[in-house]
Design a protein around this motif. Structure first.
Motif, PDB file in Angstrom:
ATOM      1  N   LEU A 288       0.822  -1.207   0.000  1.00 13.48           N
ATOM      2  CA  LEU A 288       0.000   0.000   0.000  1.00 13.48           C
ATOM      3  C   LEU A 288       0.860   1.263   0.000  1.00 13.48           C
ATOM      4  CD1 LEU A 288      -2.858  -0.956   2.496  1.00 13.48           C
ATOM      5  CD2 LEU A 288      -3.026  -0.689   0.018  1.00 13.48           C
ATOM      6  N   ALA A 289       1.991   1.206   0.698  1.00 13.69           N
ATOM      7  CA  ALA A 289       2.863   2.377   0.763  1.00 13.69           C
ATOM      8  C   ALA A 289       3.616   2.605  -0.538  1.00 13.69           C
ATOM      9  CB  ALA A 289       3.855   2.208   1.919  1.00 13.69           C
ATOM     10  N   SER A 420      10.225   1.032   1.737  1.00  7.73           N
ATOM     11  CA  SER A 420      10.985   2.193   1.265  1.00  7.73           C
ATOM     12  C   SER A 420      12.475   1.876   1.204  1.00  7.73           C
ATOM     13  CB  SER A 420      10.745   3.386   2.189  1.00  7.73           C
ATOM     14  OG  SER A 420       9.380   3.746   2.197  1.00  7.73           O
ATOM     15  N   ALA A 421      12.976   1.202   2.240  1.00 10.73           N
ATOM     16  CA  ALA A 421      14.400   0.872   2.273  1.00 10.73           C
ATOM     17  C   ALA A 421      14.779  -0.045   1.117  1.00 10.73           C
ATOM     18  CB  ALA A 421      14.746   0.215   3.611  1.00 10.73           C
ATOM     19  N   VAL A 422      13.960  -1.043   0.853  1.00  9.10           N
ATOM     20  CA  VAL A 422      14.242  -1.975  -0.252  1.00  9.10           C
ATOM     21  C   VAL A 422      14.121  -1.266  -1.595  1.00  9.10           C
ATOM     22  CG1 VAL A 422      13.444  -4.069  -1.436  1.00  9.10           C
ATOM     23  CG2 VAL A 422      13.531  -3.998   1.062  1.00  9.10           C
ATOM     24  N   ALA A 423      13.099  -0.412  -1.734  1.00 11.66           N
ATOM     25  CA  ALA A 423      12.889   0.300  -3.004  1.00 11.66           C
ATOM     26  C   ALA A 423      14.065   1.218  -3.327  1.00 11.66           C
ATOM     27  CB  ALA A 423      11.595   1.099  -2.940  1.00 11.66           C
ATOM     28  N   VAL A 424      14.605   1.877  -2.309  1.00 15.53           N
ATOM     29  CA  VAL A 424      15.727   2.790  -2.529  1.00 15.53           C
ATOM     30  C   VAL A 424      16.970   2.034  -2.975  1.00 15.53           C
ATOM     31  CG1 VAL A 424      17.355   4.326  -1.345  1.00 15.53           C
ATOM     32  CG2 VAL A 424      14.905   4.600  -0.989  1.00 15.53           C
ATOM     33  N   THR A 425      17.178   0.861  -2.401  1.00 15.06           N
ATOM     34  CA  THR A 425      18.399   0.109  -2.703  1.00 15.06           C
ATOM     35  C   THR A 425      18.269  -0.827  -3.902  1.00 15.06           C
ATOM     36  OG1 THR A 425      17.734  -1.581  -1.093  1.00 15.06           O
ATOM     37  CG2 THR A 425      19.172   0.192  -0.309  1.00 15.06           C
ATOM     38  N   ALA A 426      17.077  -1.380  -4.110  1.00 14.56           N
ATOM     39  CA  ALA A 426      16.937  -2.404  -5.163  1.00 14.56           C
ATOM     40  C   ALA A 426      15.779  -2.154  -6.119  1.00 14.56           C
ATOM     41  CB  ALA A 426      16.778  -3.778  -4.518  1.00 14.56           C
TER      42      ALA A 426
END
Length: 467
Positions: A288-289, A420-426
């Motif tokens: 959802l985020a 968010s952390a995963v999206a930024v890195t991968a």
């Protein structure tokens, strides 16, 4: 899934003869009223909805439905009041929202102890009365020209505290109010109220803010709590007197807190249901985020197209709530939980596939994925809440809910941060694959806990025994 409503929460054993230590409670859960015997000819008839057979539940459910609708209005109106009146930005609005959620993580275990010690209807009435006063003070102060930003934050925090008190008391009170065989129906009605409020409350809140202003719109939420408190006053059912122990100091409270943890994670069924709900909620909140950012940045959709996917994809939540009782009764609760979480695995893994075609294809995939997630959430919530209520003695419901609530609802905060952390890195696609993997973990917890063998009740060997 959520039950204690979302990240997943945790409900009651039934009959007085099943109370802890062999002690018999003064009052058993009410038996279903009305004639449910088979008609002449031997053909059985399905009993009418619990709303028509249990006046007290109808009052409690009606009041809760009104307050849920009002609460969704404030989800829109409170942040807009901060933005419009005080010029708050993203950080300020985020802090305002966090003030309402932090108590669920920090205070729920302690509140669970007091839920088991005190009269639950009284706690619900107190919660509604306090929230009426606290929220009602905002439009009053605004009208008098004395509203401050500090007042707004304190009101949000106090509201969050009594949201916790009410939630724990409500989920512990319901199994006392309903006969054991009516729990699925009662939980389904509650999920329907939540789903309808989610769809119509926020859109209605936006319309009210536009028509009346943010402060006046909050008045509607305040009044909804007052109406809910009044409805509770007409409930005739009286809870059994709580058995008081001599010790009620800090050491006894800490012992009860430790007892809540031991009961929740020491019982095989409760342990795996809590883990299932925590992993499932983390996955859902993560998606959802991230889906809005994914739609804009990765798929190049317009604001209207993103809004369309979220609106159409979210609508099945009402259908799922309407059918939740029938599905759980037809498939059995255990198989229903396995089905709903397996569908989440597929739904989240579908999202990266939306990049394989054009705009129309992307929108269609997003709608299908969101539709599956929306439909399965209330169906699963009804199942998990019912199993917890049937596995947990009434006198332990508060403590079990207090332990599970921070995990299940706390997952709603962890999911967006992790995504968010995963999206930024991968990348965003990696975040969706991780969400699918977390949903798969929820499936594995269901299998590990032998939950799939449960149909409409919890066998004696899986129920919590309180010494």
């Amino acid at each position: 899934m959520t039950s204690t409503n979302s990240s997943s929460g945790t409900g009651t054993t039934p009959a007085a003869s099943e109370s802890a230590g062999g002690e018999v409670s003064p009052t058993s859960p009410p038996e279903p009223s009305g004639d449910t015997s088979p008609p002449a000819g031997g053909t059985s008839t399905k009993p009418r909805s619990v709303l028509f057979r249990n006046r007290d539940f109808a009052l409690v459910w009606g009041g809760e439905s009104i307050s849920l609708l009002g609460s969704e209005i404030s989800v829109v109106a409170l942040p807009l009041l901060a933005v419009i009146t005080f010029g708050e930005g993203a950080f300020g609005v985020g802090m305002l929202i966090a003030a309402q959620w932090v108590p669920f993580v920090v205070l729920a275990p302690l509140m669970g102890v007091f839920t088991d010690r005190l009269n639950r209807r009284m706690l619900m009435q107190l919660s509604n009365a306090v929230r009426f006063v606290v929220l009602g003070s905002l439009p009053l102060a605004w009208a008098l020209g004395h509203l401050t930003l500090a007042h707004l934050y304190v009101a949000a925090l106090v509201k969050g505290v009594f949201d916790v008190v009410f939630q724990l008391a409500y989920q512990a009170y319901l199994p006392q109010l309903l006969a054991r065989e009516d729990l699925v129906d009662g939980n389904a009605k509650t999920q329907l109220s939540r789903s309808v409020a989610l769809i119509f409350g926020r859109s209605g809140g936006g319309a009210l803010v536009s028509a009346l202003g943010a402060a006046r719109a909050i008045t509607v939420d305040a009044v909804s709590y007052l109406l809910a408190a009044v409805a509770l006053g007409f409930v005739r059912f009286r809870e059994p007197e709580k058995q008081q122990t001599a010790a009620r100091g800090l050491s006894a409270t800490l012992a009860d807190l430790r007892g809540g943890i031991t009961m929740t994670f020491g019982n095989r069924l409760l342990r795996y249901l809590t883990l299932m709900a925590t992993f499932g909620n983390t996955a859902v909140s993560m998606v959802l985020a991230m889906i809005i950012v994914f739609g804009y940045d990765d798929l190049g959709l317009s604001a209207a197209q993103v809004g369309l996917t979220l609106g159409v994809g979210g609508a099945p939540v009402v259908v799922g709530a309407i059918l939740s009782r029938r599905i759980n009764e037809r498939l059995g609760i255990g198989r229903t939980l396995l089905m709903t979480h397996s569908m989440l695995v597929v739904a989240f893994a579908l999202l990266p596939v939306s990049q394989a075609g054009g705009t129309g294809f992307a929108v269609a995939v997003l709608i299908v994925s969101q539709g599956i997630s929306s439909f399965t959430t209330p169906v699963g919530n009804v199942g998990v809440m019912t199993l917890i209520q049937k596995a947990t003695p009434p006198q332990a419901m508060g403590r079990v809910g207090g332990v599970s609530l921070p995990l299940v609802w706390g997952a709603n905060a962890v999911g967006p941060l992790l995504g968010s952390a995963v999206a930024v890195t991968a990348g965003n696609s990696a975040a969706f694959y991780l969400a699918s993997a977390l949903a798969l973990c929820a499936v594995l917890w269901i299998l590990a806990g032998s939950v799939t063998r449960l149909t409409d009740d919890v066998p004696e060997d899986m129920r919590l025994v309180v010494g």
